[in-house]
Design an enzyme around this catalytic site. Structure first.
Site, PDB file in Angstrom:
ATOM      1  N   ARG A 161      -9.820   0.693  16.232  1.00 26.42           N
ATOM      2  CA  ARG A 161      -9.892   1.535  14.681  1.00 26.42           C
ATOM      3  C   ARG A 161     -11.031   1.103  13.665  1.00 26.42           C
ATOM      4  NH1 ARG A 161      -4.280   1.724  11.345  1.00 26.42           N
ATOM      5  NH2 ARG A 161      -4.665   0.005  11.404  1.00 26.42           N
ATOM      6  N   LYS A 217       0.544  -1.217   0.240  1.00 31.18           N
ATOM      7  CA  LYS A 217       0.235   0.477   0.462  1.00 31.18           C
ATOM      8  C   LYS A 217       0.651   1.141   0.201  1.00 31.18           C
ATOM      9  CE  LYS A 217      -0.053   0.184   5.064  1.00 31.18           C
ATOM     10  NZ  LYS A 217      -1.853   0.243   5.757  1.00 31.18           N
ATOM     11  N   MET A 271      13.527  23.805   0.734  1.00 30.26           N
ATOM     12  CA  MET A 271      12.994  23.399   0.328  1.00 30.26           C
ATOM     13  C   MET A 271      13.502  22.023  -0.081  1.00 30.26           C
ATOM     14  SD  MET A 271      10.568  24.684  -2.100  1.00 30.26           S
ATOM     15  CE  MET A 271       9.271  25.511  -0.478  1.00 30.26           C
ATOM     16  N   TYR A 304      19.307  29.143   6.328  1.00 32.69           N
ATOM     17  CA  TYR A 304      17.766  30.124   6.841  1.00 32.69           C
ATOM     18  C   TYR A 304      17.783  29.726   8.552  1.00 32.69           C
ATOM     19  CZ  TYR A 304      14.900  30.428   2.549  1.00 32.69           C
ATOM     20  OH  TYR A 304      14.594  30.189   1.701  1.00 32.69           O
TER      21      TYR A 304
END
Length: 357
Positions: free
Chosen positions: A129, A33, A301, A253
């Site tokens: 769940r 999955k 990023m 940063y």
């Protein structure tokens, strides 16, 4: 081309699958999955197709992707169906289906099906769940049998704390499952990755290895079977810029890191947009041209920075391993208060390069 990439070792994937079967003597559904936990579901399924007893995915969309790619082995839908209209597709594509709630059971009873379903009936043995509560499980099992819509029932549950080997919760869940399923006809599937590796006395006709397939241990401490796993993914990139800085200069940063001496700082083409954690701390382990190194400065990023000062041979084009054989993804995730599942699944932009097909 940007040098960031994820190397996927399909031979390691097969090794880990075989280890799951060796450890249990059971049939094993390879859980692929979430795009095989970021490794590429189709390529992983193709690599395992010759020996896998079947596959497990979260939903019908993931199953259809595999069928369209030519995967013919059994595929279990772990969350079952979300709308009754999906039952027609489930039958048409020969999916196995988890049933975990009353409305799914009712939908099967009402459906007109071309042929009977293979159902995995899920019990909520304590994770809370999805699944039928133990007191309702026998009745759900009987209704499925009486419906005439089901060819086979596998009884399953999921452990919530099997990765904690000293925790009694797994034994409590096992006892609840055993009591509620006693006398009911059908095979059993209980063992997820930590239970495959660490709970040998848990009975299972079918096991469901997930994270272990990809070579990441589910445990926080060493374990003899988990130590035999081979990492499937190596996340790597290259140094694209080198800065020679005097002591006291800020890097990145927020000036979180300042040089402690005259230092060579390497800029690596890898950032949080690729899936590397933004909150990685100064000193986080990386490997630079096969030798231990450290991250310095805040991850941005598209780039991060490493200390090259003690790597005199390193420079432009040097290979940097962010995780893989030398930097275990589980240990890395633990440093950030995360888990290997999340790091692996978060890789969206990095191209994959496969070997060992």
């Amino acid at each position: 081309m940007r040098p960031a990439r994820a190397l996927i070792d399909l031979q390691a994937l097969r090794h880990n699958y075989r280890l799951a079967r060796e450890a249990t003597g059971a049939r094993a559904l390879a859980v692929i999955k979430a795009d095989a936990y970021g490794h590429g579901a189709v390529r992983c399924a193709e690599a395992l197709a010759a020996e896998a007893d079947g596959f497990a995915v979260a939903c019908i969309e993931e199953g259809l992707e595999l069928r369209e790619a030519g995967i013919r082995q059994p595929i279990l839908l772990l969350e079952g169906f979300f709308e009754a209209s999906e039952l027609e597709l489930i039958v048409a594509h020969d999916f196995w289906c988890v049933v975990h709630c009353a409305w799914q059971l009712e939908a099967i009873e009402r459906a007109s099906l071309a042929r009977p379903l293979n159902v995995w009936l899920k019990m909520d043995s304590g994770m809370h769940r999805v699944g039928f509560f133990p007191e309702d499980f026998s009745a759900a099992h009987e209704r499925l049998r009486a419906s005439g819509k089901v060819a086979k029932i596998v009884m399953m549950s999921h452990f919530s704390r099997a990765d904690e080997l000293d925790c009694p919760r797994t034994e409590e869940q096992l006892a609840a499952f055993a009591a509620a399923s006693q006398g009911l006809e059908g095979e059993i599937s209980l063992r997820n990755s930590p239970a495959v590796l660490g709970w040998p006395k848990v009975p299972s006709d079918w096991v469901r290895p997930g994270i272990l397939l990809y070579g990441a241990t589910p445990f926080e401490r060493a374990h003899p079977l988990a130590d035999r796993l081979r990492p499937v993914m190596t996340l790597e990139s290259k140094v694209i810029s080198v800065r020679d800085l005097p002591a006291g200069e800020p890097v990145g940063y927020g000036a979180r890191y300042s040089t402690e001496r005259s230092q060579r700082i390497g800029v690596v083409a890898m950032g949080y947009a690729d899936g590397y954690p933004r909150h990685a701390a100064d000193g986080t382990l990386v490997f630079i041209d096969g030798k231990p190194g450290r991250l310095v400065g805040r991850v941005s990023m598209d780039m991060l920075t490493v200390d090259l000062t003690d790597h005199p041979q390193a420079g432009l084009g040097s290979r940097v391993e962010l995780w893989g054989p030398n930097v275990p993804v589980g240990a890395l995730a633990a440093q950030f208060g995360s888990i290997p599942y999340q790091l692996l699944c978060n890789l969206k932009r990095v191209p994959r390069v496969y070997s060992g097909a």
